[in-house]
Design a protein around this motif. Sequence first.
Motif, short mmCIF file in Angstrom:
data_model
loop_
_atom_site.label_atom_id
_atom_site.label_comp_id
_atom_site.label_asym_id
_atom_site.label_seq_id
_atom_site.Cartn_x
_atom_site.Cartn_y
_atom_site.Cartn_z
N ARG A 49 0.84 -1.21 0.00
CA ARG A 49 0.00 0.00 0.00
C ARG A 49 0.87 1.25 0.00
O ARG A 49 0.58 2.24 -0.68
CB ARG A 49 -0.92 0.02 1.23
N THR A 62 2.19 2.21 -3.40
CA THR A 62 1.15 2.86 -4.20
C THR A 62 0.96 4.31 -3.77
O THR A 62 0.92 5.23 -4.60
CB THR A 62 -0.18 2.10 -4.06
N ASN A 63 0.87 4.53 -2.46
CA ASN A 63 0.63 5.89 -1.97
C ASN A 63 1.83 6.80 -2.23
O ASN A 63 1.67 7.98 -2.55
CB ASN A 63 0.30 5.85 -0.48
N ARG A 66 3.73 6.61 -4.75
CA ARG A 66 3.64 6.99 -6.16
C ARG A 66 2.74 8.21 -6.32
O ARG A 66 3.06 9.14 -7.07
CB ARG A 66 3.09 5.83 -6.99
#
Length: 472
Positions: A148, A151-152, A154
């Motif tokens: 997670r 992703t964050n 990014r």
Amino acid sequence: MSCVRRRTFSIAAVCFSVSTFLAGVQAQERVEDRRAFIWPQAATSDDPRHIPIRPEVTVKKPVLVLRGGRVFDSVKTDAYAATVVMEGKYIKSILPPQDTNWPTDAKVVDVTDKTVMPGLIDLHVHITYPDSSTPVDEQASEGAGVLRGLTNLRYFIESGFTTVRDMNGVLNAPFLLSEWMAEDRAPGPRVFAAGHIITGTGGHAADRPISPIHSSAFAQEVDGPDEWRKAVRQNFKNGANVIKIASIFSPGEVRAAVEEAHALGLRVTCDCETFYIRWAIEAGVDMIEHPLPRTDETIRLMAQHHTDADPTLQVYQSLLDSSGGYYGVTSRRFTLGSQQDFDVFKKMKAAGIRLGVGTDTIGNANAFTPNTYIAELKWFVKGGYTPSGALIAATRTNAQMLDVGDKLGTLEPGKLADVIVVDGKPDQNLDDLKQVSMVIRDGLVMVDHGQINVPPHVPKPLLKASPPENVH
């Protein structure tokens, strides 16, 4: 001139003159600063821990030039025409627009009609927290938290953030991501991690109803000064760049935590409210998170003790918009509203308290990046800042509050090459921050034309040609 001995300095520390004391008293000076014992030319880690590292091998470093744009350097309040030259991971020079003093093999990028400025910094994020799509049995999973977080991160790097301060997450996931970002093993901003929140039994982030995010995977419940001191040491051992504490605590517990963190060279920030803020300030805490209730006397005490603040107004506005406030939460036994929160901000600004910019993005809120941050900056403008002043708070001031103002936060020769290119004039129109076209962290182009830039893998050669010729 008489001199005084600072009570939190080591016995070997020299006395400071009264004039120096009065001119230089800031929250960070309560911390035992080990830079006084490191040679000025020595290399250190690019984080608040300032750990000595091996000097870089002297090799020819690539030069990147951003030419033709307007530069908002966060030193001056106005942008100006200039060229930014970066060599390796550092800013080499800021040149007048007509100057071409760079190597012939430099990579030159035309940024005409764009603004070149320091990378944004978010003082308060939670990059590994579960979101609504996370199954319950994965909420306390370190591996799922790392995924997670990638992703964050990014989202953050695409939006122009080159530094974030993670204020607690699942197990060691924030520390693992911090290490990966420092080693450039994935695209994203550098991460300064706090590790686990330290709170008393049943305190904030550890209150009922019990769930994975209210468990020991996310918070340390400790009681008594010795256990608070031990919890600080454990977070430091794990890699913390800052210590985060939260009410509930006793005056003795918070004093022990702050004293231990400062002895280790780390600053302490407090997620606390009402009388707990006063106890934290009196203990020497460096920063207060959120616009939570406090008295005018407490605000005066913050100013007197040079205690910084990270207001995070927008996250509470979003809470009010979605839920109307806190209900049924034992660690949030107070009421709040938009005007009350903003009044706290205005009073702190009027008192001269140094204010930084953070969002408290958590779970699903990460998907709103950078809109929450831009809204936070607009709260600053509503409270009396100019747009350029809000950007300075988001860069230079934030870096100073992180204790890395000597390396980050402004575009100046010798500082780390954390640079973003924005289509438009964000120092005049904050909404232009939605148009980040290039992001450079440590001299590496991580976003180009708005897209993540991942260099291709270069495979290592085998030790010998294979199959061997002598095998038949």
